[in-house]
Design a protein around this motif. Structure first.
Motif: not given
Length: 99
Positions: A39-42, A15-16, A50, A22-23, A19-20
């Motif tokens: 935008k990313l939603h979890r 997950e982390a 996601y 995607v950022a 997310e990194d």
């Protein structure tokens, strides 16, 4: 305006890192032709699920311009290792705007 909704299941424990990735990919979307926002939603109930929400001016801005670009390959290189399964992608258009 077209909203791309990609449901993405990631591998547990990734997950982390996902997310990194995607950022880091934000710049790729920011410069994509016709991209208005990303935008990313979890999911709260399913934390490995996601939804990536990307607003495009036209469907072709996503399906032709972005997907045919080197930036799409860079996007996939940043995140695809974390996918548990291929993303499910659909496109929607607003029919009713309540408020």
């Amino acid at each position: 305006m077209v909203l791309e909704i990609a449901q993405i299941e990631v591998k547990p424990g990734h997950e982390a890192a996902f997310e990194d990735g995607v950022a880091e990919a934000t710049a790729l979307f920011r410069r994509a032709k016709g991209c208005r926002s990303m935008k990313l939603h979890r999911s709260i109930e399913n934390p490995t699920r996601y939804r990536l929400m990307v607003e495009w001016e036209t469907l072709e801005n996503h399906t032709v311009d972005f997907r045919g670009s080197p930036d799409f390959q860079a996007w996939r290189a940043l995140v695809s290792n974390h996918f548990a399964a291929p993303p499910a992608v659909e496109h929607t258009a607003v029919t009713t705007a309540g408020f």
